[in-house]
Design a protein around this motif. Structure first.
Motif, mmCIF file in Angstrom:
data_model
loop_
_atom_site.group_PDB
_atom_site.id
_atom_site.type_symbol
_atom_site.label_atom_id
_atom_site.label_comp_id
_atom_site.label_asym_id
_atom_site.label_seq_id
_atom_site.Cartn_x
_atom_site.Cartn_y
_atom_site.Cartn_z
ATOM 1 N N ALA A 42 84.842 38.754 7.275
ATOM 2 C CA ALA A 42 85.561 40.025 7.181
ATOM 3 C C ALA A 42 84.650 41.056 6.538
ATOM 4 O O ALA A 42 83.636 40.723 5.907
ATOM 5 N N GLY A 43 85.030 42.338 6.686
ATOM 6 C CA GLY A 43 84.174 43.411 6.206
ATOM 7 C C GLY A 43 83.922 43.391 4.717
ATOM 8 O O GLY A 43 82.796 43.629 4.259
ATOM 9 N N ALA A 44 84.962 43.116 3.926
ATOM 10 C CA ALA A 44 84.791 43.094 2.475
ATOM 11 C C ALA A 44 83.801 42.007 2.066
ATOM 12 O O ALA A 44 82.939 42.222 1.200
ATOM 13 N N GLY A 45 83.918 40.848 2.686
ATOM 14 C CA GLY A 45 82.980 39.771 2.404
ATOM 15 C C GLY A 45 81.570 40.117 2.836
ATOM 16 O O GLY A 45 80.592 39.733 2.178
ATOM 17 N N LEU A 46 81.445 40.852 3.931
ATOM 18 C CA LEU A 46 80.129 41.290 4.400
ATOM 19 C C LEU A 46 79.454 42.170 3.352
ATOM 20 O O LEU A 46 78.277 41.978 3.030
ATOM 21 N N LEU A 47 80.181 43.133 2.806
ATOM 22 C CA LEU A 47 79.601 44.002 1.784
ATOM 23 C C LEU A 47 79.122 43.188 0.585
ATOM 24 O O LEU A 47 78.053 43.439 0.022
ATOM 25 N N GLU A 48 79.921 42.203 0.206
ATOM 26 C CA GLU A 48 79.571 41.382 -0.959
ATOM 27 C C GLU A 48 78.288 40.604 -0.726
ATOM 28 O O GLU A 48 77.390 40.586 -1.586
ATOM 29 N N VAL A 49 78.172 39.941 0.435
ATOM 30 C CA VAL A 49 76.989 39.101 0.660
ATOM 31 C C VAL A 49 75.744 39.947 0.916
ATOM 32 O O VAL A 49 74.632 39.543 0.563
ATOM 33 N N VAL A 50 75.908 41.125 1.496
ATOM 34 C CA VAL A 50 74.741 41.998 1.694
ATOM 35 C C VAL A 50 74.224 42.491 0.345
ATOM 36 O O VAL A 50 73.017 42.533 0.101
ATOM 37 N N ARG A 51 75.138 42.845 -0.568
ATOM 38 C CA ARG A 51 74.702 43.254 -1.907
ATOM 39 C C ARG A 51 73.971 42.105 -2.619
ATOM 40 O O ARG A 51 72.983 42.316 -3.312
ATOM 41 N N ARG A 74 80.049 51.691 7.887
ATOM 42 C CA ARG A 74 80.096 53.037 7.308
ATOM 43 C C ARG A 74 79.754 52.972 5.819
ATOM 44 O O ARG A 74 78.991 53.803 5.306
ATOM 45 N N ALA A 75 80.294 51.975 5.127
ATOM 46 C CA ALA A 75 80.015 51.828 3.700
ATOM 47 C C ALA A 75 78.543 51.514 3.454
ATOM 48 O O ALA A 75 77.900 52.109 2.581
ATOM 49 N N MET A 76 77.974 50.589 4.249
ATOM 50 C CA MET A 76 76.588 50.192 4.025
ATOM 51 C C MET A 76 75.609 51.310 4.348
ATOM 52 O O MET A 76 74.576 51.458 3.685
ATOM 53 N N LEU A 77 75.919 52.097 5.377
ATOM 54 C CA LEU A 77 75.012 53.174 5.759
ATOM 55 C C LEU A 77 74.972 54.301 4.728
ATOM 56 O O LEU A 77 74.097 55.156 4.776
ATOM 57 N N ALA A 78 75.909 54.281 3.794
ATOM 58 C CA ALA A 78 75.894 55.244 2.691
ATOM 59 C C ALA A 78 75.051 54.741 1.520
ATOM 60 O O ALA A 78 74.794 55.499 0.577
ATOM 61 N N TRP A 79 74.618 53.480 1.574
ATOM 62 C CA TRP A 79 73.791 52.929 0.503
ATOM 63 C C TRP A 79 72.364 53.461 0.613
ATOM 64 O O TRP A 79 71.911 53.861 1.691
ATOM 65 N N PRO A 80 71.600 53.436 -0.481
ATOM 66 C CA PRO A 80 70.219 53.937 -0.451
ATOM 67 C C PRO A 80 69.306 53.164 0.496
ATOM 68 O O PRO A 80 68.449 53.733 1.143
ATOM 69 N N ASP A 81 69.488 51.852 0.589
ATOM 70 C CA ASP A 81 68.572 51.035 1.387
ATOM 71 C C ASP A 81 69.357 49.954 2.140
ATOM 72 O O ASP A 81 69.243 48.764 1.834
ATOM 73 N N PRO A 82 70.120 50.345 3.161
ATOM 74 C CA PRO A 82 70.928 49.358 3.877
ATOM 75 C C PRO A 82 70.061 48.504 4.795
ATOM 76 O O PRO A 82 68.939 48.904 5.157
ATOM 77 N N ALA A 100 80.493 52.861 16.646
ATOM 78 C CA ALA A 100 79.403 52.336 15.828
ATOM 79 C C ALA A 100 78.117 53.116 16.076
ATOM 80 O O ALA A 100 77.338 53.357 15.152
ATOM 81 N N LEU A 101 77.891 53.518 17.312
ATOM 82 C CA LEU A 101 76.731 54.335 17.625
ATOM 83 C C LEU A 101 76.787 55.659 16.878
ATOM 84 O O LEU A 101 75.793 56.123 16.317
ATOM 85 N N GLU A 102 77.957 56.272 16.853
ATOM 86 C CA GLU A 102 78.115 57.531 16.130
ATOM 87 C C GLU A 102 77.841 57.348 14.639
ATOM 88 O O GLU A 102 77.317 58.251 13.976
ATOM 89 N N LEU A 103 78.185 56.179 14.095
ATOM 90 C CA LEU A 103 77.935 55.915 12.686
ATOM 91 C C LEU A 103 76.452 55.774 12.383
ATOM 92 O O LEU A 103 76.000 56.105 11.291
ATOM 93 N N GLY A 104 75.699 55.240 13.337
ATOM 94 C CA GLY A 104 74.272 55.059 13.112
ATOM 95 C C GLY A 104 73.789 53.633 13.229
ATOM 96 O O GLY A 104 72.717 53.294 12.710
ATOM 97 N N ALA A 105 74.545 52.773 13.923
ATOM 98 C CA ALA A 105 74.085 51.401 14.155
ATOM 99 C C ALA A 105 72.787 51.425 14.954
ATOM 100 O O ALA A 105 72.589 52.274 15.824
ATOM 101 N N GLN A 106 71.909 50.484 14.668
ATOM 102 C CA GLN A 106 70.599 50.450 15.311
ATOM 103 C C GLN A 106 70.502 49.492 16.477
ATOM 104 O O GLN A 106 69.480 49.437 17.149
ATOM 105 N N GLY A 107 71.561 48.721 16.722
ATOM 106 C CA GLY A 107 71.499 47.774 17.820
ATOM 107 C C GLY A 107 72.870 47.403 18.337
ATOM 108 O O GLY A 107 73.869 47.493 17.605
ATOM 109 N N PHE A 108 72.894 46.995 19.596
ATOM 110 C CA PHE A 108 74.135 46.567 20.245
ATOM 111 C C PHE A 108 73.831 45.345 21.089
ATOM 112 O O PHE A 108 73.066 45.421 22.056
ATOM 113 N N LEU A 109 74.397 44.205 20.690
ATOM 114 C CA LEU A 109 74.099 42.936 21.331
ATOM 115 C C LEU A 109 75.379 42.290 21.832
ATOM 116 O O LEU A 109 76.394 42.309 21.134
#
Length: 218
Positions: A42-51, A74-82, A100-109
């Motif tokens: 889930a998204g909340a868990g993703l933020l935690e493990v990325v941090r 959206r939350a991660m792309l606001a971080w200094p070094d996502p 996601a493209l509008e947000l700034g994702a760099q890939g689509f698989l």
């Protein structure tokens, strides 16, 4: 088999299907160039493990319980070094991918991509490249705001060298590979990429790649 003396790309997988995550982990780690350092359902868990793990790349499903993939990106792309962020998608989620493209994702698989293509995509993302599965390119174009895609008119503003840079960028090449192909320094390539994005009226490499894919001629 793992390759000797290879520093693997550190990857986080985020998808609410445990079986899919397990399968992707096996495929991606098979030759030693990618290490899955954490998973999230889930998204909340993703933020935690990325941090916690600070990966190079995160592959993110857009539909997850609670905080979905879009909100997490959206939350991660606001971080200094996502990390480099790529969307894992299926054919029936075009609207989410466009968002996601509008947000700034760099890939689509696509989730059913061949193992070699997945590994190559993760390596390219870690190197700063853009990754766009060709099977979803045509489906994405109608979903994007017309102001983002100016086609031939914008392409005509590019110099010959800028077109070369765009063509390589559209094939997912990172700056280092573009520099080698064109006999330029990476700093010069970075400057060219910035100019190309400005002239095309787009915000990131994937949007530039979509412009390149939609034009009639080069």
């Amino acid at each position: 088999m793992r390759l000797p003396d290879v520093v693997p790309v550190r990857l986080v997988l985020a998808d609410d299907e445990a079986l899919l995550r397990r399968g992707l982990r096996v495929l991606l780690e098979a030759d030693g160039r990618v290490e899955v350092v954490a998973e999230a359902e889930a998204g909340a868990g993703l933020l935690e493990v990325v941090r916690r793990h600070r990966p190079d790349v995160a592959l993110v499903d857009v539909q997850m319980p609670g905080m979905d993939g879009l909100a997490a990106m959206r939350a991660m792309l606001a971080w200094p070094d996502p990390p480099a962020l790529a969307v894992l998608t299926t054919f029936d989620l075009d609207d989410y991918v466009a968002a996601a493209l509008e947000l700034g994702a760099q890939g689509f698989l696509l989730k059913d991509a061949e193992p070699d293509a997945l590994v190559r995509a993760v390596l390219d993302l870690a190197a700063g490249g853009a990754v766009l599965d060709p099977r979803i390119t045509a489906r994405l174009l109608p979903k994007l705001r017309p102001s983002r895609l100016r086609g031939n008119a914008q392409l005509a503003t590019l110099s010959a060298r800028e077109r070369q840079v765009l063509e390589l960028l559209a094939n997912g090449q990172p700056n280092s590979a573009i520099a080698t192909a064109l006999g330029l320094s990476e700093a010069t390539v970075k400057s060219y990429v910035s100019t190309v994005l400005t002239k095309l009226g787009v915000e990131n490499r994937v949007q530039a790649a979509l412009v390149a894919h939609q034009v009639d001629t080069w």
